[in-house]
Design a protein around this motif. Structure first.
Motif, PDB file in Angstrom:
ATOM      1  N   ILE A 146       0.894  -1.169   0.049  1.00 31.79           N
ATOM      2  CA  ILE A 146      -0.217   0.019   0.059  1.00 31.79           C
ATOM      3  C   ILE A 146       0.882   1.095   0.064  1.00 31.79           C
ATOM      4  O   ILE A 146       1.758   1.284   0.817  1.00 31.79           O
ATOM      5  N   TYR A 147       0.607   2.165  -1.050  1.00 35.29           N
ATOM      6  CA  TYR A 147       1.256   3.511  -0.955  1.00 35.29           C
ATOM      7  C   TYR A 147       0.310   4.632  -0.892  1.00 35.29           C
ATOM      8  O   TYR A 147      -0.730   4.478  -1.189  1.00 35.29           O
ATOM      9  N   VAL A 148       0.871   5.608  -0.354  1.00 36.08           N
ATOM     10  CA  VAL A 148       0.029   6.847  -0.612  1.00 36.08           C
ATOM     11  C   VAL A 148       0.895   7.911  -1.308  1.00 36.08           C
ATOM     12  O   VAL A 148       2.102   8.003  -1.145  1.00 36.08           O
ATOM     13  N   GLN A 149       0.304   8.484  -2.421  1.00 30.92           N
ATOM     14  CA  GLN A 149       0.945   9.352  -3.143  1.00 30.92           C
ATOM     15  C   GLN A 149       0.300  10.736  -3.048  1.00 30.92           C
ATOM     16  O   GLN A 149      -0.796  11.128  -3.192  1.00 30.92           O
ATOM     17  N   ASP A 150       1.427  11.962  -3.022  1.00 31.81           N
ATOM     18  CA  ASP A 150       0.907  13.243  -3.011  1.00 31.81           C
ATOM     19  C   ASP A 150       0.728  13.570  -4.602  1.00 31.81           C
ATOM     20  O   ASP A 150       1.526  13.449  -5.287  1.00 31.81           O
ATOM     21  N   LEU A 151      -0.401  14.334  -4.829  1.00 32.43           N
ATOM     22  CA  LEU A 151      -0.787  14.443  -6.259  1.00 32.43           C
ATOM     23  C   LEU A 151      -0.080  15.776  -6.693  1.00 32.43           C
ATOM     24  O   LEU A 151       0.116  16.098  -7.992  1.00 32.43           O
ATOM     25  N   LEU A 152       0.323  16.576  -5.835  1.00 33.89           N
ATOM     26  CA  LEU A 152       1.267  17.923  -6.122  1.00 33.89           C
ATOM     27  C   LEU A 152       2.555  17.599  -6.365  1.00 33.89           C
ATOM     28  O   LEU A 152       3.164  17.932  -7.439  1.00 33.89           O
ATOM     29  N   SER A 153       3.322  17.070  -5.320  1.00 37.01           N
ATOM     30  CA  SER A 153       4.599  16.973  -5.180  1.00 37.01           C
ATOM     31  C   SER A 153       4.779  15.501  -5.947  1.00 37.01           C
ATOM     32  O   SER A 153       6.232  15.579  -6.247  1.00 37.01           O
ATOM     33  N   GLU A 154       3.940  14.728  -6.174  1.00 39.69           N
ATOM     34  CA  GLU A 154       4.278  13.312  -6.636  1.00 39.69           C
ATOM     35  C   GLU A 154       5.088  12.391  -5.839  1.00 39.69           C
ATOM     36  O   GLU A 154       5.511  11.403  -6.176  1.00 39.69           O
ATOM     37  N   ARG A 162       5.803   9.712  -2.962  1.00 41.68           N
ATOM     38  CA  ARG A 162       5.039   8.478  -2.290  1.00 41.68           C
ATOM     39  C   ARG A 162       5.588   7.749  -1.656  1.00 41.68           C
ATOM     40  O   ARG A 162       6.842   7.826  -1.296  1.00 41.68           O
ATOM     41  N   THR A 163       4.801   7.172  -0.533  1.00 37.24           N
ATOM     42  CA  THR A 163       5.233   6.428   0.651  1.00 37.24           C
ATOM     43  C   THR A 163       4.579   5.269   0.839  1.00 37.24           C
ATOM     44  O   THR A 163       3.534   5.021   0.711  1.00 37.24           O
ATOM     45  N   ALA A 164       5.283   4.214   0.892  1.00 29.66           N
ATOM     46  CA  ALA A 164       4.858   2.879   0.991  1.00 29.66           C
ATOM     47  C   ALA A 164       4.309   2.863   2.740  1.00 29.66           C
ATOM     48  O   ALA A 164       5.142   2.734   3.640  1.00 29.66           O
ATOM     49  N   VAL A 165       3.213   2.743   2.859  1.00 31.02           N
ATOM     50  CA  VAL A 165       2.685   3.098   4.224  1.00 31.02           C
ATOM     51  C   VAL A 165       2.413   1.662   4.736  1.00 31.02           C
ATOM     52  O   VAL A 165       2.231   1.646   5.931  1.00 31.02           O
ATOM     53  N   SER A 166       2.353   0.706   4.075  1.00 34.62           N
ATOM     54  CA  SER A 166       2.090  -0.643   4.714  1.00 34.62           C
ATOM     55  C   SER A 166       2.636  -1.758   3.659  1.00 34.62           C
ATOM     56  O   SER A 166       2.252  -2.205   2.674  1.00 34.62           O
ATOM     57  N   ASN A 167       3.923  -2.423   4.218  1.00 35.17           N
ATOM     58  CA  ASN A 167       4.656  -3.517   3.518  1.00 35.17           C
ATOM     59  C   ASN A 167       4.764  -4.537   4.496  1.00 35.17           C
ATOM     60  O   ASN A 167       6.044  -4.925   4.636  1.00 35.17           O
ATOM     61  N   GLN A 168       3.732  -4.859   5.053  1.00 36.75           N
ATOM     62  CA  GLN A 168       3.637  -6.075   6.130  1.00 36.75           C
ATOM     63  C   GLN A 168       4.045  -7.438   5.396  1.00 36.75           C
ATOM     64  O   GLN A 168       3.603  -7.358   4.347  1.00 36.75           O
ATOM     65  N   ASN A 223      -1.903   5.037  10.857  1.00 38.13           N
ATOM     66  CA  ASN A 223      -1.775   6.321  10.611  1.00 38.13           C
ATOM     67  C   ASN A 223      -1.501   6.686   9.194  1.00 38.13           C
ATOM     68  O   ASN A 223      -1.041   5.716   8.629  1.00 38.13           O
ATOM     69  N   ALA A 224      -1.891   7.785   8.609  1.00 41.98           N
ATOM     70  CA  ALA A 224      -1.639   7.842   7.215  1.00 41.98           C
ATOM     71  C   ALA A 224      -0.426   7.936   6.736  1.00 41.98           C
ATOM     72  O   ALA A 224       0.126   7.617   5.712  1.00 41.98           O
ATOM     73  N   ASN A 225       0.794   7.955   7.738  1.00 46.12           N
ATOM     74  CA  ASN A 225       2.063   7.961   7.490  1.00 46.12           C
ATOM     75  C   ASN A 225       2.561   6.530   7.672  1.00 46.12           C
ATOM     76  O   ASN A 225       3.816   6.314   7.487  1.00 46.12           O
ATOM     77  N   GLY A 226       1.708   5.609   8.108  1.00 46.64           N
ATOM     78  CA  GLY A 226       2.294   4.307   8.236  1.00 46.64           C
ATOM     79  C   GLY A 226       2.577   3.948   9.536  1.00 46.64           C
ATOM     80  O   GLY A 226       2.926   2.629   9.764  1.00 46.64           O
ATOM     81  N   THR A 227       2.493   4.642  10.362  1.00 51.15           N
ATOM     82  CA  THR A 227       2.831   4.234  11.906  1.00 51.15           C
ATOM     83  C   THR A 227       1.402   4.011  12.767  1.00 51.15           C
ATOM     84  O   THR A 227       0.507   3.959  12.260  1.00 51.15           O
TER      85      THR A 227
END
Length: 431
Positions: free
Chosen positions: A222-230, A232-238, A270-274
């Motif tokens: 699962i990734y979260v990607q910012d549409l303005l800055s492009e 992205r962060t892998a928030v769940s790689n369990q 959390n939205a940042n993966g924590t």
């Protein structure tokens, strides 16, 4: 079939990944295949000097209003009519128009465009006011959509959704592209390209980020990607499968489905993966979580009763707040819960005699009705005003997107010339 299994079956050969905001080569084509009732007849005149602009504002407005299934366009003639022109209400009433829109487009010295318009009630012979919008050439379509939204709300008393955006996954030539587009399928932009599947895109509540599942590392992450800055962060790689991200109404958390302990269960992060926290607590497969509009509950699909059905639990989780309650009872199998933003409706996919159909259920009464007569529906997504549902289906062996009003009266089909599209998600209001 459980969505986790579907995800695994979609994995194909290894390939490359590309994050890009380049304009998509294949724009969505939209076809209105059904119409609503109780039309409001409206005339949208050609705007003065719009022929010199890169977008024809009046044409976009007419198309938006027609797509809604709530308006019928009365021919306004070819001559442009500016918002400053005097209106002969009697002549427009004679043409059958209950409302009239006039306007103009001006090219400013800095290269931008100013769009002005007026909306009139020809029955009451009233000027209902208007707007003046300034935008760059690339945002003229957005200005037209905003005008259509203004008209929709002023005349119907409900917020319009023409200025909102869609996301979906296009599969062409062995490539998967996560794309976003205007609500009419135009102005498509590619967010991510991969030769591995991309699934389950979900807009953040503020419309600035999108969560999705990518198989680029040979497993769902699962990734979260910012549409303005492009960025992205892998928030769940369990360990195991990471799937089905869903945003909380405040945008601070995600509900996800993880097979961390073997059988898939619902977790929050959390939205940042924590701060990973388990919510469901069963020996069955629990998946496809969705927050309720008030953020107090999570709806999800589970086969804990022997077949997939939709359940609801407290956002605190079953271990803390008690066992989940079953919500759907009509149909042998019900999956893919989606909650309307106004909190009144539940959309889901029901298996009926081997066919998969879109249903909508009133949360307060439990009454459910089918909205489609197709047999391969999946992935429903509500419009932000709760009046329409976007979903994926198949027509003549091709994957297309479709939209239907929640009363079932208005239907649209969105397709691309070559390839298949699926995994739709309707973006939120952003203003």
């Amino acid at each position: 079939m459980n969505s986790i299994i579907q995800c695994i079956l979609r994995a194909v050969i290894a390939g490359c990944l590309l994050i890009t905001t380049a304009t998509a080569h294949a724009q969505l084509k939209i076809e209105i295949t059904g119409v609503g009732s109780n039309f409001l007849p409206i005339a949208v005149a050609a705007f003065r000097d719009e022929s010199a602009a890169p977008q024809q504002i009046s044409e976009i407005i007419r198309a938006d209003l027609a797509r809604s299934g709530r308006f019928s366009n009365i021919h306004a003639g070819m001559a442009p009519i500016a918002e400053t022109n005097t209106v002969d209400f009697g002549s427009w009433r004679a043409k059958g128009a209950d409302a009239l829109v006039t306007g103009s487009v001006a090219h400013l010295a800095n290269g931008h465009y100013e769009v002005r318009f007026r909306l009139y009630d020809t029955v009451k012979q009233q000027d209902l006011s208007g707007l003046a919008l300034i935008s760059s050439a690339s945002e003229l379509r957005l200005s037209a959509h905003k005008i259509a939204d203004y008209i929709y709300q002023k005349l119907l008393g409900e917020r319009g959704i023409f200025a909102t955006r869609l996301s979906y996954v296009a599969h062409t030539g062995g490539q998967y592209q996560l794309q976003r587009a205007d609500s009419d399928g135009q102005n498509a932009r590619t967010v991510l390209t991969s030769s591995e599947p991309i699934i389950s895109p979900a807009w953040s509540p503020h419309g600035t980020q999108v969560a999705y599942v990518s198989f680029e590392h040979k497993k769902p992450v699962i990734y979260v990607q910012d549409l303005l800055s492009e960025q992205r962060t892998a928030v769940s790689n369990q360990k195991g499968s990471n799937s089905a991200p869903a945003w909380s109404p405040d945008g601070n958390q995600l509900a996800v489905a993880l097979s961390l302990t073997g059988n898939t269960q619902i977790y929050s992060i959390n939205a940042n993966g924590t701060d990973l926290r388990r919510l469901s607590n069963s020996r069955s497969i629990d998946t496809e979580p969705r927050f309720s509009a008030d953020g107090h509950s999570i709806y999800f699909t589970s086969d804990r009763g022997g077949a997939p059905q939709i359940y609801r639990m407290s956002v605190q989780g079953e271990a803390t707040a008690g066992a989940a309650q079953r919500i759907t009872f009509k149909g042998s199998e019900n999956t893919s819960p989606r909650l309307s933003p106004d909190g009144k409706l539940l959309a889901y996919i029901s298996r009926v005699n081997g066919a998969f159909k879109l249903y909508v259920q009133e949360i307060s009464t439990g009454e459910a009705i089918a909205l489609t007569d197709s047999d391969s529906d999946e992935s429903p997504s509500f419009s932000p005003n709760s009046k329409y549902i976007l979903y994926a289906t198949r027509i003549e062996q091709r994957g297309v997107l479709a939209a239907v009003s929640t009363d079932g009266r208005t239907r649209q089909i969105l397709s691309i010339k070559d390839g298949n599209i699926r995994e739709p998600s309707w973006g939120p209001f952003t203003e």
